[in-house]
Design a protein around this motif. Structure first.
Motif, PDB file in Angstrom:
ATOM      1  N   SER A   1      -7.334  13.013   5.298  1.00  0.00           N
ATOM      2  CA  SER A   1      -7.821  14.320   5.166  1.00  0.00           C
ATOM      3  C   SER A   1      -7.590  15.561   6.381  1.00  0.00           C
ATOM      4  CB  SER A   1      -8.531  15.403   4.449  1.00  0.00           C
ATOM      5  OG  SER A   1      -9.936  15.355   5.463  1.00  0.00           O
ATOM      6  N   LYS A   2      -7.558  14.633   7.208  1.00  0.00           N
ATOM      7  CA  LYS A   2      -7.252  15.498   8.735  1.00  0.00           C
ATOM      8  C   LYS A   2      -5.357  14.999   9.151  1.00  0.00           C
ATOM      9  CE  LYS A   2     -10.911  16.551   9.331  1.00  0.00           C
ATOM     10  NZ  LYS A   2     -11.854  16.797   9.562  1.00  0.00           N
ATOM     11  N   HIS A   3      -4.541  14.621   7.715  1.00  0.00           N
ATOM     12  CA  HIS A   3      -3.148  14.121   8.529  1.00  0.00           C
ATOM     13  C   HIS A   3      -2.494  15.117   7.303  1.00  0.00           C
ATOM     14  CE1 HIS A   3      -4.336  11.561  11.651  1.00  0.00           C
ATOM     15  NE2 HIS A   3      -4.720  10.818  10.882  1.00  0.00           N
ATOM     16  N   ASP A   4      -0.930  15.071   7.425  1.00  0.00           N
ATOM     17  CA  ASP A   4      -0.299  15.646   6.521  1.00  0.00           C
ATOM     18  C   ASP A   4       0.514  14.854   5.628  1.00  0.00           C
ATOM     19  OD1 ASP A   4      -0.441  17.972   7.925  1.00  0.00           O
ATOM     20  OD2 ASP A   4       1.607  17.466   8.826  1.00  0.00           O
ATOM     21  N   PHE A   5       0.248  14.755   4.386  1.00  0.00           N
ATOM     22  CA  PHE A   5       0.393  13.719   3.352  1.00  0.00           C
ATOM     23  C   PHE A   5       2.441  13.965   2.850  1.00  0.00           C
ATOM     24  CE2 PHE A   5       0.841  13.633  -1.832  1.00  0.00           C
ATOM     25  CZ  PHE A   5       0.521  12.222  -1.581  1.00  0.00           C
ATOM     26  N   LEU A   6       2.621  12.939   2.447  1.00  0.00           N
ATOM     27  CA  LEU A   6       3.873  12.356   2.643  1.00  0.00           C
ATOM     28  C   LEU A   6       4.540  12.223   1.228  1.00  0.00           C
ATOM     29  CD1 LEU A   6       5.305  11.716   6.179  1.00  0.00           C
ATOM     30  CD2 LEU A   6       5.209  14.188   5.217  1.00  0.00           C
ATOM     31  N   GLY A   7       3.967  11.737   0.339  1.00  0.00           N
ATOM     32  CA  GLY A   7       4.123  11.425  -0.994  1.00  0.00           C
ATOM     33  C   GLY A   7       3.473  10.343  -0.993  1.00  0.00           C
ATOM     34  N   GLN A   8       3.529   9.923  -2.832  1.00  0.00           N
ATOM     35  CA  GLN A   8       2.668   8.285  -2.902  1.00  0.00           C
ATOM     36  C   GLN A   8       3.454   7.815  -4.075  1.00  0.00           C
ATOM     37  OE1 GLN A   8      -0.683  10.550  -6.300  1.00  0.00           O
ATOM     38  NE2 GLN A   8      -1.125   9.503  -4.426  1.00  0.00           N
ATOM     39  N   ILE A   9       3.554   6.779  -4.464  1.00  0.00           N
ATOM     40  CA  ILE A   9       4.475   6.009  -5.795  1.00  0.00           C
ATOM     41  C   ILE A   9       3.071   5.460  -5.886  1.00  0.00           C
ATOM     42  CG2 ILE A   9       6.067   6.020  -4.771  1.00  0.00           C
ATOM     43  CD1 ILE A   9       5.303   2.779  -4.362  1.00  0.00           C
ATOM     44  N   PHE A  10       2.938   4.795  -7.393  1.00  0.00           N
ATOM     45  CA  PHE A  10       2.341   3.794  -8.206  1.00  0.00           C
ATOM     46  C   PHE A  10       2.964   3.093  -8.874  1.00  0.00           C
ATOM     47  CE2 PHE A  10       0.476   8.079  -8.598  1.00  0.00           C
ATOM     48  CZ  PHE A  10      -1.125   7.875  -7.506  1.00  0.00           C
ATOM     49  N   CYS A  11       2.338   1.551  -8.637  1.00  0.00           N
ATOM     50  CA  CYS A  11       3.513   0.632  -9.767  1.00  0.00           C
ATOM     51  C   CYS A  11       2.130  -0.134  -9.657  1.00  0.00           C
ATOM     52  CB  CYS A  11       4.327   0.182  -9.240  1.00  0.00           C
ATOM     53  SG  CYS A  11       3.446  -0.722  -7.180  1.00  0.00           S
ATOM     54  N   THR A  12       2.743  -2.246 -10.055  1.00  0.00           N
ATOM     55  CA  THR A  12       1.873  -2.724 -10.386  1.00  0.00           C
ATOM     56  C   THR A  12       2.790  -3.633  -9.722  1.00  0.00           C
ATOM     57  OG1 THR A  12       3.425  -3.450 -12.020  1.00  0.00           O
ATOM     58  CG2 THR A  12       1.629  -2.183 -12.666  1.00  0.00           C
ATOM     59  N   LEU A  13       1.815  -4.744  -9.213  1.00  0.00           N
ATOM     60  CA  LEU A  13       2.054  -6.205  -8.588  1.00  0.00           C
ATOM     61  C   LEU A  13       3.528  -6.461  -9.520  1.00  0.00           C
ATOM     62  CD1 LEU A  13       2.026  -7.863  -6.024  1.00  0.00           C
ATOM     63  CD2 LEU A  13      -0.022  -8.848  -7.085  1.00  0.00           C
ATOM     64  N   GLY A  14       3.072  -7.315 -11.022  1.00  0.00           N
ATOM     65  CA  GLY A  14       4.203  -7.436 -11.110  1.00  0.00           C
ATOM     66  C   GLY A  14       5.379  -7.103 -11.562  1.00  0.00           C
ATOM     67  N   GLU A  15       5.672  -5.823 -11.474  1.00  0.00           N
ATOM     68  CA  GLU A  15       7.182  -4.764 -10.768  1.00  0.00           C
ATOM     69  C   GLU A  15       7.141  -5.877  -9.724  1.00  0.00           C
ATOM     70  OE1 GLU A  15       7.669  -0.340 -11.692  1.00  0.00           O
ATOM     71  OE2 GLU A  15       4.989  -0.565 -11.950  1.00  0.00           O
ATOM     72  N   VAL A  16       6.760  -5.709  -8.832  1.00  0.00           N
ATOM     73  CA  VAL A  16       6.943  -5.646  -7.387  1.00  0.00           C
ATOM     74  C   VAL A  16       7.776  -7.392  -7.108  1.00  0.00           C
ATOM     75  CG1 VAL A  16       6.829  -6.451  -4.892  1.00  0.00           C
ATOM     76  CG2 VAL A  16       5.840  -4.216  -6.133  1.00  0.00           C
ATOM     77  N   VAL A  17       6.860  -8.075  -7.786  1.00  0.00           N
ATOM     78  CA  VAL A  17       7.504  -9.549  -8.153  1.00  0.00           C
ATOM     79  C   VAL A  17       8.589  -9.230  -9.156  1.00  0.00           C
ATOM     80  CG1 VAL A  17       6.743 -11.779  -9.238  1.00  0.00           C
ATOM     81  CG2 VAL A  17       4.828 -10.430  -7.830  1.00  0.00           C
ATOM     82  N   GLY A  18       8.114  -9.504 -10.353  1.00  0.00           N
ATOM     83  CA  GLY A  18       9.606  -8.737 -11.429  1.00  0.00           C
ATOM     84  C   GLY A  18      10.927  -8.231 -10.646  1.00  0.00           C
ATOM     85  N   SER A  19      11.053  -7.647  -9.677  1.00  0.00           N
ATOM     86  CA  SER A  19      12.340  -7.133  -9.125  1.00  0.00           C
ATOM     87  C   SER A  19      13.153  -7.900  -8.951  1.00  0.00           C
ATOM     88  CB  SER A  19      12.027  -5.863  -8.048  1.00  0.00           C
ATOM     89  OG  SER A  19      10.766  -4.845  -8.660  1.00  0.00           O
ATOM     90  N   LEU A  20      14.279  -8.079  -8.452  1.00  0.00           N
ATOM     91  CA  LEU A  20      15.357  -8.455  -8.331  1.00  0.00           C
ATOM     92  C   LEU A  20      15.217  -8.700  -6.800  1.00  0.00           C
ATOM     93  CD1 LEU A  20      18.194  -9.922  -8.225  1.00  0.00           C
ATOM     94  CD2 LEU A  20      19.174  -7.644  -7.701  1.00  0.00           C
TER      95      LEU A  20
END
Length: 495
Positions: free
Chosen positions: A69-88
């Motif tokens: 909370s003491k630092h600036d938030f720059l963004g985030q993503i949500f995904c599944t581990l399957g999405e990462v493994v299943g990507s090219l």
């Protein structure tokens, strides 16, 4: 003003026991860049049959405080581990969000299966007669080591310390695991890159500056780097395979609230739960997320023709639906337009998918047929013959029985103990997994847990079925795609 970047990593696992989100780890902080390339890796247990949710948060570090909370938030993503493994190539790129109305950039996540290698290697490097880069001094050199990834790109795996004001640096010896360098495979090809004051130089026995080499005809090198190894390390490329999935199921009677197809506005019916449980996991491994969705056992408008193979979206020329949400929508719409009718024939839909699978000879696609039914099978002999024929094709079949019907005959189709046969022919391999959904329903009424239990069991055999088909035919992974070069980085070649 360039931020000091750090990423936090928070996974959840939907399995036999629901777990809340927890922070798994943080990357190192990288100063003075808008394009950080993080070194720190995270090791997770991966389960094909489970939905493993991930969240990545990016922060600009303003102080030494560990409180985010003491630092600036720059963004985030949500995904599944399957999405990462299943990507090219196991490489997923997503746009960062979390700040309304602002473009936050992108994040790239890479995954690779780890070997069980426990070996480590000790290395030490020294330079000799390197280029002078500082105006008032000599140079402040350091080494950056890259390992090759499955998609042909390179990822930082180690950085040395900076040695100040010298053209003849001697870096401290360091110990690194072979798994971190080459995943335990000593036959990998790779490349080392040197960075001196943000200038990329290629490394062989000599240090070569591409810019100088292009300008000076008599250019030889920019010095040399000597190394001491306790063993040799080479790198090679791995390639991830793609799957294509098909979903087909059997309609029952939606007219009454007691129907398994009844559209309750407050909760999913049994068919929808089974579809969502399996579909949301395996869709991560489909490249285009377009699924042909068919129904069987209904009278179709306008003439009441009985069909055991009709498109749920009403378009027989293009039965594909966009994602599992698209399949769900087509399912609900079909309940409003067709008159549900027996009997329960499986062979037409199995043959339908088998025709697609028979056209794939090179292993580039693998088909999964999901059949959801609340009826006892009516064409057992024909279905057994269809399964025996399909066992030599790149496909698997999942059958989920919903409702109170007796499904004893279905167990015969699941060849875990006795291989299914037809007309004296045994199936080449086991491609069927049958389960009754009622065995997985949580007694407390937790539908999310029920769906997770179902998916875990019905999908557990898919990886082995896939590999058995590929191995028996000697099919190896397809060639890796061209290497990806991040903006601002030089083209990386193999040495």
């Amino acid at each position: 003003i360039h931020p000091r970047n750090v990423i936090t990593f928070s996974p959840t696992l939907i399995s036999r026991q629901l777990q809340p989100t927890f922070q798994f780890g943080r990357t190192e902080v990288i100063d003075n860049t808008l394009n950080p390339d993080f070194v720190r890796k995270f090791i997770l247990d991966y389960f094909f049959e489970e939905r493993q949710n991930l969240k990545f948060d990016l922060y600009d570090v303003d102080s030494k405080s560990t409180n985010l909370s003491k630092h600036d938030f720059l963004g985030q993503i949500f995904c599944t581990l399957g999405e990462v493994v299943g990507s090219l190539g196991g490489r997923m790129e997503k746009s960062l969000g979390g700040i309304p109305g602002k473009k936050c950039g992108t994040i790239i996540v890479k995954a690779e299966e780890l070997s069980n290698c426990r070996e480590s290697v000790m290395m030490q490097f020294c330079g000799n007669k390197l280029d002078k880069k500082d105006f008032f001094g000599k140079s402040d050199p350091f080494l950056v080591f890259y390992r090759s990834n499955e998609d042909g790109t390179f990822t930082i795996c180690h950085k040395t310390e900076v040695v100040k004001n010298t053209l003849n640096p001697v870096w401290q010896a360091f110990k690194i695991s072979v798994r971190a360098l080459c995943n335990g495979d000593y036959d990998r090809y790779g490349v080392f890159l040197i960075i001196i004051t943000h200038l990329f130089l290629y490394f062989s026995a000599q240090v070569i500056n591409p810019k100088k080499k292009g300008k000076k005809k008599k250019y030889l090198n920019s010095g040399t780097v000597s190394k001491h190894f306790s063993c040799y390390m080479l790198f090679f490329f791995l390639v991830y395979d793609f799957y294509t999935f098909s979903f087909i199921w059997f309609p029952g009677n939606p007219a009454q609230p007691t129907s398994l197809h009844y559209m309750n506005p407050y909760q999913l019916n049994a068919y929808a739960m089974a579809l969502k449980a399996v579909g949301e996991i395996i869709q991560d491994y489909d490249s285009d997320k377009m699924f042909p969705a068919l129904g069987f056992g209904a009278k179709l408008p306008p003439d009441g023709r009985i069909s055991h193979e009709f498109a749920l979206n009403g378009n027989p020329q293009n039965p594909y639906c966009n994602g599992i949400d698209g399949v769900m929508e087509a399912y609900y719409q079909s309940l409003k337009s067709v008159t549900l009718y027996g009997p329960t024939n499986f062979s037409p839909v199995i043959n339908h998918v088998a025709r697609y699978a028979a056209s794939i000879k090179d292993g580039s696609q693998y088909f999964i047929l999901l059949i959801i039914t609340d009826g006892v099978i009516s064409d057992m002999a024909q279905t057994k013959e269809s399964i025996v024929n399909a066992a030599c094709l790149p496909m698997s079949i999942i059958i989920v029985g919903v409702g109170p019907a007796e499904f004893d005959a279905m167990i015969e189709l699941d060849g875990d103990e006795v291989r299914i046969s037809s007309r004296g022919r045994n199936a080449e391999r086991d491609i069927v997994q049958f389960v009754p959904f009622r065995d997985y329903i949580d007694r407390t009424g937790n539908h999310i847990l029920s769906m997770a239990r179902l998916a875990k069991d019905v999908l557990a055999e898919i990886p082995d079925q896939f590999l058995s088909y590929m191995k028996t035919r000697g099919i190896k992974p397809s060639p890796t795609p061209p290497p990806y070069t991040p903006p601002g980085h030089p083209l990386q070649t193999q040495i």
